[in-house]
Motif scaffolding. Sequence first.
Motif, PDB file in Angstrom:
ATOM      1  N   HIS B 606      35.405  47.036  46.754  1.00 38.32           N
ATOM      2  CA  HIS B 606      34.715  45.958  46.049  1.00 38.32           C
ATOM      3  C   HIS B 606      35.425  45.757  44.714  1.00 38.32           C
ATOM      4  CE1 HIS B 606      30.693  44.442  44.111  1.00 38.32           C
ATOM      5  NE2 HIS B 606      31.539  43.461  44.360  1.00 38.32           N
ATOM      6  N   LEU B 607      35.948  44.567  44.520  1.00 35.91           N
ATOM      7  CA  LEU B 607      36.650  44.252  43.279  1.00 35.91           C
ATOM      8  C   LEU B 607      35.963  43.058  42.646  1.00 35.91           C
ATOM      9  CD1 LEU B 607      39.253  44.427  41.411  1.00 35.91           C
ATOM     10  CD2 LEU B 607      40.276  42.772  42.972  1.00 35.91           C
ATOM     11  N   TYR B 608      35.645  43.171  41.361  1.00 37.93           N
ATOM     12  CA  TYR B 608      35.104  41.981  40.690  1.00 37.93           C
ATOM     13  C   TYR B 608      35.560  41.896  39.249  1.00 37.93           C
ATOM     14  CZ  TYR B 608      31.378  44.853  38.574  1.00 37.93           C
ATOM     15  OH  TYR B 608      30.674  45.793  37.873  1.00 37.93           O
ATOM     16  N   GLY B 609      35.550  40.666  38.762  1.00 41.75           N
ATOM     17  CA  GLY B 609      35.836  40.426  37.358  1.00 41.75           C
ATOM     18  C   GLY B 609      34.780  39.499  36.816  1.00 41.75           C
ATOM     19  N   GLN B 610      34.365  39.725  35.587  1.00 45.60           N
ATOM     20  CA  GLN B 610      33.359  38.830  35.034  1.00 45.60           C
ATOM     21  C   GLN B 610      33.493  38.707  33.528  1.00 45.60           C
ATOM     22  OE1 GLN B 610      29.755  41.940  35.557  1.00 45.60           O
ATOM     23  NE2 GLN B 610      29.086  39.849  35.141  1.00 45.60           N
ATOM     24  N   ILE B 611      33.019  37.584  33.027  1.00 52.24           N
ATOM     25  CA  ILE B 611      32.979  37.384  31.584  1.00 52.24           C
ATOM     26  C   ILE B 611      31.515  37.196  31.213  1.00 52.24           C
ATOM     27  CG2 ILE B 611      33.661  35.898  29.666  1.00 52.24           C
ATOM     28  CD1 ILE B 611      36.046  35.032  31.468  1.00 52.24           C
ATOM     29  N   LEU B 612      31.066  37.980  30.227  1.00 52.65           N
ATOM     30  CA  LEU B 612      29.686  37.853  29.776  1.00 52.65           C
ATOM     31  C   LEU B 612      29.693  37.357  28.342  1.00 52.65           C
ATOM     32  CD1 LEU B 612      28.206  41.147  31.276  1.00 52.65           C
ATOM     33  CD2 LEU B 612      27.491  38.823  31.856  1.00 52.65           C
ATOM     34  N   ASN B 626      36.412  45.520  37.516  1.00 54.63           N
ATOM     35  CA  ASN B 626      35.933  46.745  38.154  1.00 54.63           C
ATOM     36  C   ASN B 626      36.446  46.826  39.591  1.00 54.63           C
ATOM     37  OD1 ASN B 626      34.515  48.980  38.975  1.00 54.63           O
ATOM     38  ND2 ASN B 626      32.537  48.283  38.171  1.00 54.63           N
ATOM     39  N   LEU B 627      37.029  47.949  39.939  1.00 55.47           N
ATOM     40  CA  LEU B 627      37.455  48.170  41.321  1.00 55.47           C
ATOM     41  C   LEU B 627      36.794  49.434  41.836  1.00 55.47           C
ATOM     42  CD1 LEU B 627      39.264  47.627  43.829  1.00 55.47           C
ATOM     43  CD2 LEU B 627      40.994  49.052  42.744  1.00 55.47           C
ATOM     44  N   GLN B 628      35.995  49.282  42.930  1.00 55.09           N
ATOM     45  CA  GLN B 628      35.329  50.441  43.516  1.00 55.09           C
ATOM     46  C   GLN B 628      35.796  50.593  44.958  1.00 55.09           C
ATOM     47  OE1 GLN B 628      31.652  48.411  43.035  1.00 55.09           O
ATOM     48  NE2 GLN B 628      30.947  49.767  41.412  1.00 55.09           N
ATOM     49  N   GLN B 629      36.028  51.828  45.339  1.00 55.25           N
ATOM     50  CA  GLN B 629      36.429  52.071  46.730  1.00 55.25           C
ATOM     51  C   GLN B 629      35.616  53.221  47.291  1.00 55.25           C
ATOM     52  OE1 GLN B 629      40.631  51.615  47.756  1.00 55.25           O
ATOM     53  NE2 GLN B 629      40.980  51.957  45.573  1.00 55.25           N
ATOM     54  N   ASN B 630      35.365  53.133  48.555  1.00 56.33           N
ATOM     55  CA  ASN B 630      34.560  54.170  49.201  1.00 56.33           C
ATOM     56  C   ASN B 630      35.209  54.549  50.533  1.00 56.33           C
ATOM     57  OD1 ASN B 630      31.556  55.315  48.996  1.00 56.33           O
ATOM     58  ND2 ASN B 630      32.035  54.934  51.140  1.00 56.33           N
TER      59      ASN B 630
END
Lengths: 159, 665
Positions: B606-612, B626-630
């Motif tokens: 799961h890879l995501y990028g965001q601007i808050l 953020n890059l998450q791997q399982n």
Amino acid sequence: MKKIALTLATMALTLSSIPAMAAETGGGCGVGKVLLEGQKGVGANVGASILNQVLLPQSSSMTSGIMGCDTTQVVKNGHDRETFATANRDELSVEMAQGQGNHLASLADIMGISEQHRADFYSLTQKKYESLNGSDSAMMLGALDSAMSSHPALSVYVR
Amino acid sequence: MTTYIPLNHIRLLLFTIIFFCSFSSASAEERVNNLSEELKNGNLDQAVRLSQNSNHYLAELIQRANRLKLYKEPTWTALVHYKPARFSGQISEVDGDDFFLSRQGKTEPKAELEATLAGFFSSKLIPPNKLTPQCRFVARYKWLSEKLDFDSKRLKVETCEQFQLYMKGLDPESITVIYPTAYPNGPSSMFGHTSLRVDKRGHNQKTRMLDYTFNFAAMIDNENSLSYAVKGLTGGFTGRYTILPYYMKLREYAQLENRDIWEYKLKLSESEIDFIVRHAYEIAPTYYDYYFFTENCSYHLLTLIETAMPEKGLSKEFNAWVIPIDTIKSMDNSGILQEATFQPSHRSVIEYRRAELNPMEDALVLDMTQDGLELHLDTLNSLPIERQAKVLDTLYGYLRYLKLKNAEALDTKITNQERKVLLRRSKLKIASAEINIPTPEIRPENGHNTARLELGYGDLNHRNFTRLGFRGAYHDLLDISEGYAQNYQLEFFNLRLRHYTDTKQLELEELRLIDIFSLAPRSSYFKDTSWRFSTGFKSITTEQWSYYMDGGAGYTKKTNFLKNSFLYAFIDGDLSFSPNYSNGHRLRIGPKLGILAEPTRRWKLHLYGQILTDTGSGNENTTILNLQQNIAFTKDNALRLEAKNSKSETLTEETQIILSLLHYF
């Protein structure tokens, strides 16, 4: 651990108002009652509207008058075809048009149509689709009876 | 043991008094007359008392039952639903008074058993369904008559007409557990549901819909969500078994809610089936207080099945919450599950039918949905009959889907547009091919367990830490999908603690109470909106927590990139409350782009990028990547790697890498 979790979760739930778990809503004893009344002859239409209501979550009134009712009496030895046809009219209509389906097979089962005549039954209901799908399910069954009585193999199943 | 001695003394004393009284005032004959009178009036506790030292058959039965200590037997415990009480003793989970024949029955297994035996001699019609105890408690009767070998000359066997009708109607050949899978958009069924179907002899897979199902459900009037939640958690609702033909449940789950259904046939002997069906008969008229987490639909299905096999302890391992899939796992572990049948939902059927169409036919379905049938008749007629049938069947299914999705409460009637399609379809005079959707390879109960432990080691801007985590339930986007929905996350109570190596302090990292993430892909047929929501507590400094709610909504697209993936675009944000923020809170909002992929069955990423953007002070932007791997190495053990970078204008940049071991249990 789990107990603390539960307390905290309670808080969260209340805050977010999200009920968390499998609470199935819907008809209770009320249904059984009305189903029964329908079968006792108040009229299949009453049964129908109630059967439809059952599908809809959160329909109130189902729960009122629950005391003293006994859902085991819903169980009948054999379904009568009026109740079944009323409750499954839409599905039957679709399957008649499509020439097969589980609801149609179940109707055939209720009417005692033997396996060897099922195909005849399905193609007859498809052929007569238009006349079978009039205004209500009582008409459907009436039209079904008359269509079957002039069919060489199916006339024996007409009551 | 010691507590029994004084009690016995008191009993002895009582007996003496009774004996004395009766000796002086009533003959033995008179006593038996009194006993008959009490039995006739249904005063069963008094009847039990009067029977003592009499030569009535009841006295003999009670004596034998107590000598055999039947009240301690697991079957009796299961039949009256006794559980250990909070401090000592036992208490029945049943809350309807009508279920107990002794006034002390709810807490006294022995008194209840004695009163039940007395009840079998009584012809009094008892509430709520006006039956004699013999005909009301048909499972108790069966078990006790076998254990005590009732003498039909001394205890009249009643013919229970109503019960015989019930048995004839059910005529059970087998019993099947029905498991409609989780349903993301219905809060009341987020975790799924279970009910029981009694399979009648002579029915087949097509006519199974005529079988009856037993559902344990909360009786819910119109409630606002707050009182719904409170009542649900505190047992404010009444839980009852309802009995309905399976066709009604099929319609509810498969058509209205679009949930796929698993049907598990149970491995039971004929006498076990008979016993369960009997117990269902005696439990159905009464009620339990309903608790969403514990005494819910799935739990009381177990306690019903359990009566036939109390030694298996099916319901024992549950205490804080009962999740439907966990009850299926419990039955699986007890070895009572047999073959499983997969019943696709209405929506799955549409997708199946759609996959059989070529692009031109697929477009035709959409055109006809939009413009009606008439405008496109020429195109339709140009197709071979079989193809026309496929197009019309898909079209009808889709119209029905749209209709039900937007249907106002009661109105499920076939519309004119649908009728035209059906009429046209009937004129083709060929039968539709059978729907043959393959059963998913992995059955839901073979997915990972729902609770999870986490042990991680990480680095935050060159500070090392250890992470300890516990999640109550149930599945997140990175957990291996087998047995679960691939794109649906539902977490409940996720606690993470961290311990920094340098300061040697244990800190709360976060406590997520609820976390839902539904990535529903949008297609030309199904215009779903994806959304997520989570709430809980997070640490913002070593001493300070904030309470937060975050969430977002947007669109998801299914792609074939990395085999099987979901690409999503969201508007996302978070709202946090803490004295640390000016005004006591902070609201941030901004775009989020992400991809969830499953390159292999055991590897998800799961890879995501965001601007808050902070809507308060200075509109400060924070950028997160953020890059998450399982990677799962067994069903219940996995390795997870998370790398996260967060940058903003005033705070220092944070880079964090965590490697965790996950264990599901």
